[in-house]
Scaffold this active site. Sequence first.
Site, PDB file in Angstrom:
ATOM      1  N   VAL A  61       0.721  -1.238   0.034  1.00 19.73           N
ATOM      2  CA  VAL A  61      -0.103   0.029  -0.050  1.00 19.73           C
ATOM      3  C   VAL A  61       0.835   1.347  -0.061  1.00 19.73           C
ATOM      4  O   VAL A  61       0.476   2.250  -0.240  1.00 19.73           O
ATOM      5  CB  VAL A  61      -0.926  -0.077   1.057  1.00 19.73           C
ATOM      6  N   SER A 139      -4.835   4.322  16.083  1.00 19.42           N
ATOM      7  CA  SER A 139      -3.948   3.801  17.427  1.00 19.42           C
ATOM      8  C   SER A 139      -4.148   4.744  18.649  1.00 19.42           C
ATOM      9  O   SER A 139      -4.255   5.827  18.455  1.00 19.42           O
ATOM     10  CB  SER A 139      -2.724   3.269  17.248  1.00 19.42           C
ATOM     11  N   TYR A 152       5.622   5.765  14.667  1.00 21.11           N
ATOM     12  CA  TYR A 152       4.600   5.154  15.095  1.00 21.11           C
ATOM     13  C   TYR A 152       3.308   6.291  15.240  1.00 21.11           C
ATOM     14  O   TYR A 152       2.254   6.277  14.697  1.00 21.11           O
ATOM     15  CB  TYR A 152       4.388   3.782  15.735  1.00 21.11           C
ATOM     16  N   ALA A 154       3.468   9.295  15.398  1.00 27.77           N
ATOM     17  CA  ALA A 154       3.350  10.475  14.268  1.00 27.77           C
ATOM     18  C   ALA A 154       2.403   9.805  13.159  1.00 27.77           C
ATOM     19  O   ALA A 154       1.592  10.708  12.383  1.00 27.77           O
ATOM     20  CB  ALA A 154       4.746  11.017  13.633  1.00 27.77           C
ATOM     21  N   ILE A 185      -3.956  -4.732  21.316  1.00 30.99           N
ATOM     22  CA  ILE A 185      -4.637  -5.822  20.984  1.00 30.99           C
ATOM     23  C   ILE A 185      -3.814  -7.052  20.642  1.00 30.99           C
ATOM     24  O   ILE A 185      -2.717  -6.977  20.206  1.00 30.99           O
ATOM     25  CB  ILE A 185      -5.420  -5.520  19.515  1.00 30.99           C
TER      26      ILE A 185
HETATM   27  P1  NAP Z   1       0.143  -7.512  12.264  1.00 30.52           P
HETATM   28  O1  NAP Z   1      -0.737  -8.739  12.953  1.00 30.52           O
HETATM   29  O2  NAP Z   1       1.349  -7.170  12.089  1.00 30.52           O
HETATM   30  O3  NAP Z   1      -0.535  -7.334  10.832  1.00 30.52           O
HETATM   31  C1  NAP Z   1      -0.501  -6.317  10.018  1.00 30.52           C
HETATM   32  C2  NAP Z   1      -0.621  -6.687   8.525  1.00 30.52           C
HETATM   33  O4  NAP Z   1      -0.310  -5.417   7.822  1.00 30.52           O
HETATM   34  C3  NAP Z   1       0.123  -7.807   8.007  1.00 30.52           C
HETATM   35  O5  NAP Z   1      -0.758  -8.895   7.352  1.00 30.52           O
HETATM   36  C4  NAP Z   1       1.311  -7.137   6.995  1.00 30.52           C
HETATM   37  O6  NAP Z   1       1.408  -8.213   5.851  1.00 30.52           O
HETATM   38  C5  NAP Z   1       0.315  -5.968   6.606  1.00 30.52           C
HETATM   39  N1  NAP Z   1       1.124  -5.036   5.807  1.00 30.52           N
HETATM   40  C6  NAP Z   1       2.185  -4.613   6.596  1.00 30.52           C
HETATM   41  N2  NAP Z   1       2.703  -3.672   5.456  1.00 30.52           N
HETATM   42  C7  NAP Z   1       1.875  -3.582   4.557  1.00 30.52           C
HETATM   43  C8  NAP Z   1       2.084  -3.030   3.356  1.00 30.52           C
HETATM   44  N3  NAP Z   1       2.830  -2.089   2.866  1.00 30.52           N
HETATM   45  N4  NAP Z   1       0.970  -3.278   2.359  1.00 30.52           N
HETATM   46  C9  NAP Z   1      -0.081  -4.303   2.554  1.00 30.52           C
HETATM   47  N5  NAP Z   1      -0.140  -4.819   3.876  1.00 30.52           N
HETATM   48  C10 NAP Z   1       0.992  -4.567   4.688  1.00 30.52           C
HETATM   49  O7  NAP Z   1      -0.702  -6.308  13.009  1.00 30.52           O
HETATM   50  P2  NAP Z   1      -2.291  -5.952  13.583  1.00 30.52           P
HETATM   51  O8  NAP Z   1      -1.828  -5.662  15.251  1.00 30.52           O
HETATM   52  O9  NAP Z   1      -3.025  -6.764  12.968  1.00 30.52           O
HETATM   53  O10 NAP Z   1      -2.388  -4.422  13.034  1.00 30.52           O
HETATM   54  C11 NAP Z   1      -3.166  -4.180  12.169  1.00 30.52           C
HETATM   55  C12 NAP Z   1      -3.490  -2.530  12.164  1.00 30.52           C
HETATM   56  O11 NAP Z   1      -3.876  -2.120  13.466  1.00 30.52           O
HETATM   57  C13 NAP Z   1      -2.169  -1.740  12.045  1.00 30.52           C
HETATM   58  O12 NAP Z   1      -2.758  -0.432  11.494  1.00 30.52           O
HETATM   59  C14 NAP Z   1      -1.675  -1.331  13.479  1.00 30.52           C
HETATM   60  O13 NAP Z   1      -0.881  -0.344  13.589  1.00 30.52           O
HETATM   61  C15 NAP Z   1      -3.159  -1.213  14.221  1.00 30.52           C
HETATM   62  N6  NAP Z   1      -3.019  -1.324  15.620  1.00 30.52           N
HETATM   63  C16 NAP Z   1      -2.561  -2.378  16.008  1.00 30.52           C
HETATM   64  C17 NAP Z   1      -2.634  -2.465  17.577  1.00 30.52           C
HETATM   65  C18 NAP Z   1      -2.261  -3.741  18.403  1.00 30.52           C
HETATM   66  O14 NAP Z   1      -1.986  -3.664  19.464  1.00 30.52           O
HETATM   67  N7  NAP Z   1      -2.209  -5.041  17.547  1.00 30.52           N
HETATM   68  C19 NAP Z   1      -2.907  -1.366  18.378  1.00 30.52           C
HETATM   69  C20 NAP Z   1      -3.431  -0.196  17.720  1.00 30.52           C
HETATM   70  C21 NAP Z   1      -3.488  -0.313  16.108  1.00 30.52           C
HETATM   71  P3  NAP Z   1       2.998  -8.850   6.070  1.00 30.52           P
HETATM   72  O15 NAP Z   1       2.730  -9.532   7.245  1.00 30.52           O
HETATM   73  O16 NAP Z   1       2.832  -9.331   4.596  1.00 30.52           O
HETATM   74  O17 NAP Z   1       3.648  -7.784   5.933  1.00 30.52           O
END
Ligand code: NAP
Length: 243
Positions: A61, A139, A152, A154, A185
């Site tokens: 993306v 977040s 992150y 920012a 999460i």
């Molecule tokens: P995750 O398990 O690490 O999943 C992130 C996903 O994003 C992975 O499938 C990854 O694919 C994909 N991704 C990364 N870079 C990408 C790119 N350039 N183009 C397309 N896909 C890409 O993390 P998550 O916890 O589910 O996070 C999902 C969202 O929630 C994120 O935006 C994160 O910042 C946000 N968030 C998470 C938390 C938390 O506590 N977990 C809290 C607040 C916000 P690859 O593995 O193939 O790179």
Amino acid sequence: MLKGKTVLITGAAKGIGKAIAVAFAKEGCNIALNYRSGVSDEVIAEIKSYGVECFPIQGDVSDFAKSKEIVDTTVERFGSIDILVNNAGITKDGLLIRMTEENYDSVLDINLKGTFNMTRHAATYMVKERKGTIINISSVVGAMGNIGQVNYAASKAGVIGMTKAIARELASRNITCNAIAPGFIETDMTAVLKEDIVKQLEDQIPMKKLGKPEDIAQTAVFLAKSHYITGQVIHVNGGMIMC
Ligand code: NAP
């Protein structure tokens, strides 16, 4: 109410993105599942088990042209794009005085520019259709900051500003744009945290536990069903911050 709609979710092979894909599939939506490095057959099969279509689309993306391809492929495959969920995100943590330019840029490129890229292209289509729903995953860190996450924080604060600007710009076209700000999460992103850090976090959360990906997914479905909410940030964090 959502049955038959097309939902494009970025970074949906696992974690929160996958949970969002499953939740919309349960509502009868067809899923355009963007992934970067790979997606398992099990994930595709699980989504299809709800009687909907699931079409995987590879792409980074942070790449402007590739983002257009992801959107165009979705429209070609399903004939529409009703809901866009900008979920793809990364962390590259480090203290400010040790943070490299590369780690700053890559987090901003994916988390913030990626959200712009995808929305820029999807909105072109939604504006013509005079309808659409955009949900950005921000977040809690974008609202409160966090040690070791200058990049992150920012990027996620940027997502909140961008969400409000998009909401104002597209409201008259019947397009809503909101952000969900998850707290901590249980996904691969937080699995790297040491046990004592998780304990410290839990102590700061009134509900005394981390959230589940499904907690975020259910909020995304709620927003997709809500036609008079726009420009808002929905905090889903067990009470960690109360805005
Ligand atoms: P995750 O398990 O690490 O999943 C992130 C996903 O994003 C992975 O499938 C990854 O694919 C994909 N991704 C990364 N870079 C990408 C790119 N350039 N183009 C397309 N896909 C890409 O993390 P998550 O916890 O589910 O996070 C999902 C969202 O929630 C994120 O935006 C994160 O910042 C946000 N968030 C998470 C938390 C938390 O506590 N977990 C809290 C607040 C916000 P690859 O593995 O193939 O790179």
